[in-house]
Design a protein around this motif. Structure first.
Motif, short mmCIF file in Angstrom:
data_model
loop_
_atom_site.label_atom_id
_atom_site.label_comp_id
_atom_site.label_asym_id
_atom_site.label_seq_id
_atom_site.Cartn_x
_atom_site.Cartn_y
_atom_site.Cartn_z
N ILE A 16 42.86 32.25 29.75
CA ILE A 16 42.09 33.26 30.49
C ILE A 16 41.91 32.86 31.95
CG2 ILE A 16 39.88 34.48 30.64
CD1 ILE A 16 41.62 35.28 28.23
N GLY A 17 41.39 31.65 32.19
CA GLY A 17 41.18 31.18 33.56
C GLY A 17 42.48 31.09 34.33
N GLY A 18 43.53 30.60 33.67
CA GLY A 18 44.83 30.50 34.33
C GLY A 18 45.39 31.85 34.72
N TYR A 19 45.25 32.83 33.82
CA TYR A 19 45.78 34.17 34.11
C TYR A 19 45.04 34.81 35.28
CZ TYR A 19 47.09 39.02 33.80
OH TYR A 19 47.54 40.29 34.12
N PHE A 20 43.71 34.89 35.17
CA PHE A 20 42.95 35.56 36.24
C PHE A 20 43.01 34.76 37.54
CE2 PHE A 20 41.15 37.80 32.59
CZ PHE A 20 41.32 39.10 33.03
N GLY A 21 42.97 33.43 37.44
CA GLY A 21 43.12 32.62 38.64
C GLY A 21 44.49 32.82 39.28
N GLY A 22 45.52 32.89 38.44
CA GLY A 22 46.87 33.12 38.95
C GLY A 22 47.00 34.46 39.65
N MET A 23 46.40 35.49 39.08
CA MET A 23 46.45 36.82 39.71
C MET A 23 45.73 36.80 41.06
SD MET A 23 48.25 38.80 37.85
CE MET A 23 49.22 37.61 36.95
N LEU A 24 44.59 36.12 41.11
CA LEU A 24 43.86 36.01 42.39
C LEU A 24 44.68 35.23 43.41
CD1 LEU A 24 40.29 35.40 40.97
CD2 LEU A 24 40.96 37.30 42.46
N LEU A 25 45.32 34.14 42.96
CA LEU A 25 46.17 33.36 43.87
C LEU A 25 47.35 34.19 44.37
CD1 LEU A 25 46.20 29.93 42.04
CD2 LEU A 25 45.28 30.38 44.32
N ARG A 26 47.94 34.97 43.48
CA ARG A 26 49.04 35.85 43.87
C ARG A 26 48.60 36.79 45.00
NH1 ARG A 26 51.78 39.62 39.46
NH2 ARG A 26 53.11 37.83 39.05
N GLY A 27 47.34 37.21 44.95
CA GLY A 27 46.80 38.09 45.97
C GLY A 27 46.33 37.36 47.22
N GLY A 28 46.47 36.03 47.25
CA GLY A 28 46.13 35.28 48.45
C GLY A 28 44.71 34.73 48.49
N ALA A 29 44.02 34.70 47.35
CA ALA A 29 42.63 34.23 47.31
C ALA A 29 42.51 32.74 47.59
CB ALA A 29 42.02 34.54 45.95
N VAL A 49 51.39 27.71 35.74
CA VAL A 49 52.48 28.58 35.30
C VAL A 49 51.88 29.70 34.48
CG1 VAL A 49 54.62 28.75 33.98
CG2 VAL A 49 54.10 26.65 35.26
N VAL A 50 52.06 30.94 34.94
CA VAL A 50 51.58 32.12 34.23
C VAL A 50 52.77 33.03 34.01
CG1 VAL A 50 50.07 34.14 34.31
CG2 VAL A 50 49.30 31.98 35.30
N LYS A 51 53.02 33.37 32.75
CA LYS A 51 54.12 34.29 32.43
C LYS A 51 53.50 35.65 32.18
CE LYS A 51 56.95 30.62 30.87
NZ LYS A 51 58.07 30.16 30.18
N ALA A 52 53.88 36.61 33.01
CA ALA A 52 53.29 37.95 32.95
C ALA A 52 54.39 39.00 33.00
CB ALA A 52 52.32 38.14 34.12
N PRO A 53 54.16 40.16 32.40
CA PRO A 53 55.17 41.22 32.39
C PRO A 53 55.60 41.68 33.78
CG PRO A 53 53.35 41.78 30.92
CD PRO A 53 52.96 40.54 31.66
N ASP A 54 54.69 41.60 34.74
CA ASP A 54 55.02 42.06 36.09
C ASP A 54 55.51 40.93 36.99
OD1 ASP A 54 52.52 40.87 36.14
OD2 ASP A 54 51.74 42.19 37.69
N GLY A 55 55.87 39.80 36.41
CA GLY A 55 56.42 38.68 37.18
C GLY A 55 55.64 37.41 36.94
N ASN A 56 56.36 36.33 36.78
CA ASN A 56 55.74 35.03 36.53
C ASN A 56 55.16 34.45 37.81
OD1 ASN A 56 56.64 35.36 33.93
ND2 ASN A 56 58.34 33.93 34.14
#
Length: 91
Positions: A16-29, A49-56
């Protein structure tokens, strides 16, 4: 008024933390993970490392251990197991 970037602290870097943290990092947080020593070593070696349908997402991350929290954070995301919540709040 000065435009300051929000600071995020994610407590836990599992699924959970990795996924949401990864998404925030992807957005430049501006984001740090508060983790245990073993997880900090894993992240230092391999990065997040986060594997997601819209890109790792594969990126290095900032980590810290309990007692080393620096400054203030605008958002704190608690992403730990329920049985770890008491010790997480002490961190």
């Amino acid at each position: 008024m000065e435009n300051e970037e929000m600071r995020y602290l994610v407590l836990g870097a599992g699924a959970i933390g990795g996924y949401f943290g990864g998404m925030l990092l992807r957005g430049g947080a501006d984001l740090s993970f508060l983790v245990r020593p073993k997880r900090a070593a894993q992240l230092a070696e391999r990065g997040l490392v986060v594997k997601a349908p819209d890109g790792n997402i594969e990126c290095p991350v900032r980590t810290m251990l309990s007692g080393a929290v620096d400054g203030h954070y605008d958002v704190v995301l608690l992403a730990c197991k329920a049985y770890d919540l008491d010790s997480a709040m002490e961190a």
